[in-house]
Motif scaffolding. Sequence first.
Motif, PDB file in Angstrom:
ATOM      1  N   ASN A  49       0.799  -1.226   0.000  1.00  0.00           N
ATOM      2  CA  ASN A  49       0.000   0.000   0.000  1.00  0.00           C
ATOM      3  C   ASN A  49       0.835   1.281   0.000  1.00  0.00           C
ATOM      4  O   ASN A  49       0.431   2.284   0.565  1.00  0.00           O
ATOM      5  N   SER A  50       1.975   1.243  -0.647  1.00  0.00           N
ATOM      6  CA  SER A  50       2.854   2.418  -0.726  1.00  0.00           C
ATOM      7  C   SER A  50       2.358   3.429  -1.740  1.00  0.00           C
ATOM      8  O   SER A  50       1.569   3.113  -2.630  1.00  0.00           O
ATOM      9  N   ARG A  51       2.860   4.630  -1.591  1.00  0.00           N
ATOM     10  CA  ARG A  51       2.754   5.648  -2.628  1.00  0.00           C
ATOM     11  C   ARG A  51       4.121   5.692  -3.283  1.00  0.00           C
ATOM     12  O   ARG A  51       5.112   5.978  -2.622  1.00  0.00           O
ATOM     13  N   ILE A  52       4.157   5.407  -4.561  1.00  0.00           N
ATOM     14  CA  ILE A  52       5.424   5.339  -5.278  1.00  0.00           C
ATOM     15  C   ILE A  52       5.522   6.569  -6.162  1.00  0.00           C
ATOM     16  O   ILE A  52       4.741   6.745  -7.097  1.00  0.00           O
ATOM     17  N   ILE A  53       6.478   7.439  -5.840  1.00  0.00           N
ATOM     18  CA  ILE A  53       6.691   8.659  -6.601  1.00  0.00           C
ATOM     19  C   ILE A  53       7.812   8.395  -7.593  1.00  0.00           C
ATOM     20  O   ILE A  53       8.915   8.012  -7.215  1.00  0.00           O
ATOM     21  N   GLU A  74       2.439  -1.106 -12.510  1.00  0.00           N
ATOM     22  CA  GLU A  74       1.202  -0.723 -11.822  1.00  0.00           C
ATOM     23  C   GLU A  74       0.265  -1.913 -11.668  1.00  0.00           C
ATOM     24  O   GLU A  74      -0.390  -2.069 -10.633  1.00  0.00           O
ATOM     25  N   ASP A  79      -1.775  -2.667  -5.373  1.00  0.00           N
ATOM     26  CA  ASP A  79      -2.016  -2.187  -4.019  1.00  0.00           C
ATOM     27  C   ASP A  79      -1.414  -0.805  -3.786  1.00  0.00           C
ATOM     28  O   ASP A  79      -1.736  -0.146  -2.808  1.00  0.00           O
ATOM     29  N   CYS A  80      -0.564  -0.353  -4.680  1.00  0.00           N
ATOM     30  CA  CYS A  80       0.163   0.907  -4.509  1.00  0.00           C
ATOM     31  C   CYS A  80      -0.443   2.018  -5.371  1.00  0.00           C
ATOM     32  O   CYS A  80      -1.128   1.760  -6.352  1.00  0.00           O
ATOM     33  N   ILE A  81      -0.145   3.246  -4.975  1.00  0.00           N
ATOM     34  CA  ILE A  81      -0.529   4.416  -5.751  1.00  0.00           C
ATOM     35  C   ILE A  81       0.738   4.954  -6.406  1.00  0.00           C
ATOM     36  O   ILE A  81       1.747   5.189  -5.731  1.00  0.00           O
ATOM     37  N   PHE A  82       0.696   5.158  -7.716  1.00  0.00           N
ATOM     38  CA  PHE A  82       1.841   5.663  -8.469  1.00  0.00           C
ATOM     39  C   PHE A  82       1.619   7.136  -8.793  1.00  0.00           C
ATOM     40  O   PHE A  82       0.548   7.515  -9.282  1.00  0.00           O
ATOM     41  N   ILE A  83       2.629   7.940  -8.521  1.00  0.00           N
ATOM     42  CA  ILE A  83       2.591   9.370  -8.812  1.00  0.00           C
ATOM     43  C   ILE A  83       3.799   9.654  -9.714  1.00  0.00           C
ATOM     44  O   ILE A  83       4.938   9.368  -9.343  1.00  0.00           O
ATOM     45  N   TYR A  84       3.514  10.209 -10.888  1.00  0.00           N
ATOM     46  CA  TYR A  84       4.576  10.459 -11.870  1.00  0.00           C
ATOM     47  C   TYR A  84       4.884  11.937 -11.974  1.00  0.00           C
ATOM     48  O   TYR A  84       3.977  12.759 -12.038  1.00  0.00           O
TER      49      TYR A  84
END
Length: 90
Positions: A49-53, A74, A79-84
């Motif tokens: 459940n990480s946020r991956i920047i 992705e 389970d993770c949120i990706f921020i680009y």
Amino acid sequence: MAHRTLYFDDNATLFIKPEEGDSYEAYKMSDGERALLYFAGRVSLAPTNSRIIVDEPEGYLHESIVNKLWDRLEEYRSDCIFIYESPLKS
């Protein structure tokens, strides 16, 4: 881009085997191959459940595989949120 297989020899040396051609040691990887391996490893090992920047997701990668790579990662880590973060093209 051709598929590649990673493997270790009996001396624990990492090798890359392309679909065609001879194997080569990991230290001879291109910058794009290194970036791909790094991105895949970091995303795979991120806590649940990480946020991956991702700063400049295209870094050293050929434009033909950038979207494929991040779509796959992705999907794998749904389970993770990706921020680009990427520079704008003019």
